[in-house]
Every structure is written in structure tokens, then in C-alpha cells.
Write a protein that holds these residues in place. Structure first.
Motif, PDB file in Angstrom:
ATOM      1  N   HIS A  76       0.842  -1.192   0.000  1.00 41.60           N
ATOM      2  CA  HIS A  76       0.000   0.000   0.000  1.00 41.60           C
ATOM      3  C   HIS A  76       0.876   1.239   0.000  1.00 41.60           C
ATOM      4  O   HIS A  76       2.020   1.209   0.440  1.00 41.60           O
ATOM      5  N   HIS A  77       0.304   2.341  -0.465  1.00 42.70           N
ATOM      6  CA  HIS A  77       0.960   3.643  -0.410  1.00 42.70           C
ATOM      7  C   HIS A  77       0.296   4.419   0.715  1.00 42.70           C
ATOM      8  O   HIS A  77      -0.906   4.661   0.688  1.00 42.70           O
ATOM      9  N   LEU A  78       1.090   4.801   1.699  1.00 38.30           N
ATOM     10  CA  LEU A  78       0.585   5.572   2.828  1.00 38.30           C
ATOM     11  C   LEU A  78       1.303   6.910   2.834  1.00 38.30           C
ATOM     12  O   LEU A  78       2.541   6.949   2.831  1.00 38.30           O
ATOM     13  N   ARG A 133       9.686  19.810   1.225  1.00 37.58           N
ATOM     14  CA  ARG A 133      10.482  18.632   1.600  1.00 37.58           C
ATOM     15  C   ARG A 133       9.573  17.416   1.617  1.00 37.58           C
ATOM     16  O   ARG A 133       8.414  17.489   2.014  1.00 37.58           O
ATOM     17  N   GLY A 134      10.125  16.306   1.201  1.00 36.39           N
ATOM     18  CA  GLY A 134       9.358  15.073   1.219  1.00 36.39           C
ATOM     19  C   GLY A 134      10.228  13.905   0.826  1.00 36.39           C
ATOM     20  O   GLY A 134      11.260  14.071   0.178  1.00 36.39           O
ATOM     21  N   LEU A 135       9.794  12.720   1.225  1.00 35.88           N
ATOM     22  CA  LEU A 135      10.561  11.520   0.905  1.00 35.88           C
ATOM     23  C   LEU A 135       9.638  10.313   0.845  1.00 35.88           C
ATOM     24  O   LEU A 135       8.518  10.348   1.328  1.00 35.88           O
ATOM     25  N   PHE A 136      10.143   9.291   0.210  1.00 39.27           N
ATOM     26  CA  PHE A 136       9.478   7.997   0.108  1.00 39.27           C
ATOM     27  C   PHE A 136      10.427   6.938   0.647  1.00 39.27           C
ATOM     28  O   PHE A 136      11.635   7.024   0.444  1.00 39.27           O
ATOM     29  N   PHE A 137       9.886   5.930   1.317  1.00 40.82           N
ATOM     30  CA  PHE A 137      10.669   4.760   1.702  1.00 40.82           C
ATOM     31  C   PHE A 137       9.735   3.563   1.758  1.00 40.82           C
ATOM     32  O   PHE A 137       8.523   3.712   1.907  1.00 40.82           O
ATOM     33  N   ALA A 138      10.295   2.377   1.597  1.00 41.64           N
ATOM     34  CA  ALA A 138       9.499   1.160   1.566  1.00 41.64           C
ATOM     35  C   ALA A 138       9.866   0.264   2.741  1.00 41.64           C
ATOM     36  O   ALA A 138      10.990   0.311   3.247  1.00 41.64           O
ATOM     37  N   ASP A 139       8.908  -0.566   3.149  1.00 34.21           N
ATOM     38  CA  ASP A 139       9.206  -1.569   4.167  1.00 34.21           C
ATOM     39  C   ASP A 139       9.368  -2.934   3.499  1.00 34.21           C
ATOM     40  O   ASP A 139       9.184  -3.073   2.283  1.00 34.21           O
ATOM     41  N   GLU A 140       9.712  -3.926   4.288  1.00 33.73           N
ATOM     42  CA  GLU A 140      10.011  -5.249   3.740  1.00 33.73           C
ATOM     43  C   GLU A 140       8.794  -5.965   3.167  1.00 33.73           C
ATOM     44  O   GLU A 140       8.931  -6.945   2.441  1.00 33.73           O
ATOM     45  N   THR A 141       7.589  -5.496   3.466  1.00 33.55           N
ATOM     46  CA  THR A 141       6.384  -6.129   2.926  1.00 33.55           C
ATOM     47  C   THR A 141       5.867  -5.450   1.669  1.00 33.55           C
ATOM     48  O   THR A 141       4.846  -5.855   1.132  1.00 33.55           O
ATOM     49  N   GLY A 142       6.553  -4.404   1.209  1.00 29.73           N
ATOM     50  CA  GLY A 142       6.158  -3.739  -0.025  1.00 29.73           C
ATOM     51  C   GLY A 142       5.323  -2.496   0.154  1.00 29.73           C
ATOM     52  O   GLY A 142       4.892  -1.890  -0.825  1.00 29.73           O
ATOM     53  N   ASN A 143       5.071  -2.081   1.396  1.00 29.01           N
ATOM     54  CA  ASN A 143       4.358  -0.825   1.605  1.00 29.01           C
ATOM     55  C   ASN A 143       5.290   0.343   1.300  1.00 29.01           C
ATOM     56  O   ASN A 143       6.470   0.307   1.645  1.00 29.01           O
ATOM     57  N   LEU A 144       4.739   1.360   0.655  1.00 32.75           N
ATOM     58  CA  LEU A 144       5.504   2.559   0.315  1.00 32.75           C
ATOM     59  C   LEU A 144       4.984   3.711   1.167  1.00 32.75           C
ATOM     60  O   LEU A 144       3.786   4.028   1.138  1.00 32.75           O
ATOM     61  N   TYR A 145       5.888   4.321   1.933  1.00 33.16           N
ATOM     62  CA  TYR A 145       5.525   5.441   2.804  1.00 33.16           C
ATOM     63  C   TYR A 145       6.012   6.734   2.186  1.00 33.16           C
ATOM     64  O   TYR A 145       7.118   6.800   1.661  1.00 33.16           O
ATOM     65  N   GLY A 182      14.060   8.388  -0.778  1.00 32.74           N
ATOM     66  CA  GLY A 182      14.286   9.237  -1.936  1.00 32.74           C
ATOM     67  C   GLY A 182      13.098  10.141  -2.191  1.00 32.74           C
ATOM     68  O   GLY A 182      12.071  10.067  -1.523  1.00 32.74           O
ATOM     69  N   ASN A 183      13.225  10.995  -3.184  1.00 33.91           N
ATOM     70  CA  ASN A 183      12.213  12.015  -3.446  1.00 33.91           C
ATOM     71  C   ASN A 183      11.158  11.590  -4.466  1.00 33.91           C
ATOM     72  O   ASN A 183      10.303  12.388  -4.838  1.00 33.91           O
ATOM     73  N   HIS A 184      11.196  10.344  -4.932  1.00 31.81           N
ATOM     74  CA  HIS A 184      10.246   9.897  -5.942  1.00 31.81           C
ATOM     75  C   HIS A 184       9.884   8.436  -5.655  1.00 31.81           C
ATOM     76  O   HIS A 184      10.762   7.666  -5.270  1.00 31.81           O
ATOM     77  N   PRO A 185       8.620   8.053  -5.863  1.00 32.24           N
ATOM     78  CA  PRO A 185       8.234   6.680  -5.551  1.00 32.24           C
ATOM     79  C   PRO A 185       8.991   5.623  -6.357  1.00 32.24           C
ATOM     80  O   PRO A 185       9.221   4.517  -5.872  1.00 32.24           O
ATOM     81  N   ALA A 186       9.407   5.959  -7.556  1.00 34.46           N
ATOM     82  CA  ALA A 186      10.156   5.006  -8.381  1.00 34.46           C
ATOM     83  C   ALA A 186      11.643   5.013  -8.044  1.00 34.46           C
ATOM     84  O   ALA A 186      12.377   4.136  -8.475  1.00 34.46           O
ATOM     85  N   GLU A 187      12.084   6.017  -7.286  1.00 35.77           N
ATOM     86  CA  GLU A 187      13.497   6.136  -6.913  1.00 35.77           C
ATOM     87  C   GLU A 187      13.610   6.394  -5.414  1.00 35.77           C
ATOM     88  O   GLU A 187      14.227   7.363  -4.987  1.00 35.77           O
TER      89      GLU A 187
END
Length: 70
Positions: free
Chosen positions: A9-11, A53-65, A35-40
């Protein structure tokens, strides 16, 4: 019949600057790529396309924050 893992999920969170700084510090301490982009989400940048300012990071289950702030 094989088992399927649920899709991630994207949260997204809009936080105050102090909270953003704390999240950024904790990600750095734990060496979590961001990073600053969901694909990067591993480029180490925080210049978000929609907020100062903003960032994206993922967890080990595939959730994108996504965390954004002024």
C-alpha cells in the motif's frame, strides 16, 4: 493453488517540520533507503515535487511510505 502475497500500500503523511526532521534522522540511523520519488525511493533526496520537503521509503512487505512537510 499457490499462495499470493498481498500487494503493498501507499501511505502518505503530511507532518510538521520537526516531525519530518525526526523521521529523516531515524531513517538515517537505521540506514533505511529513502528518496524524493516513488520510483526512486533510494536516491537520498528530499526535494519533493509537491512540497518543499518530502521523501518515500518502503518496508520489507512492499508498503511505500510518503512523508511531506514545509
Amino acid at each position: 493453488m499457490g499462495s499470493r502475497l498481498p500487494a503493498g500500500h501507499h501511505l502518505a503523511f503530511d507532518v510538521d517540520p520537526d516531525t519530518f526532521d525526526g523521521i529523516l534522522a531515524r531513517l538515517g540511523e537505521r540506514e533505511v533507503p529513502y528518496g524524493n520519488h516513488p520510483a526512486e525511493h533510494g536516491n537520498g533526496r528530499i526535494d519533493h515535487p509537491l512540497r518543499p520537503r518530502g521523501l518515500f521509503f518502503a518496508d520489507e512487505t512492499g508498503n511505500l511510505y510518503e512523508v511531506m512537510s514545509d
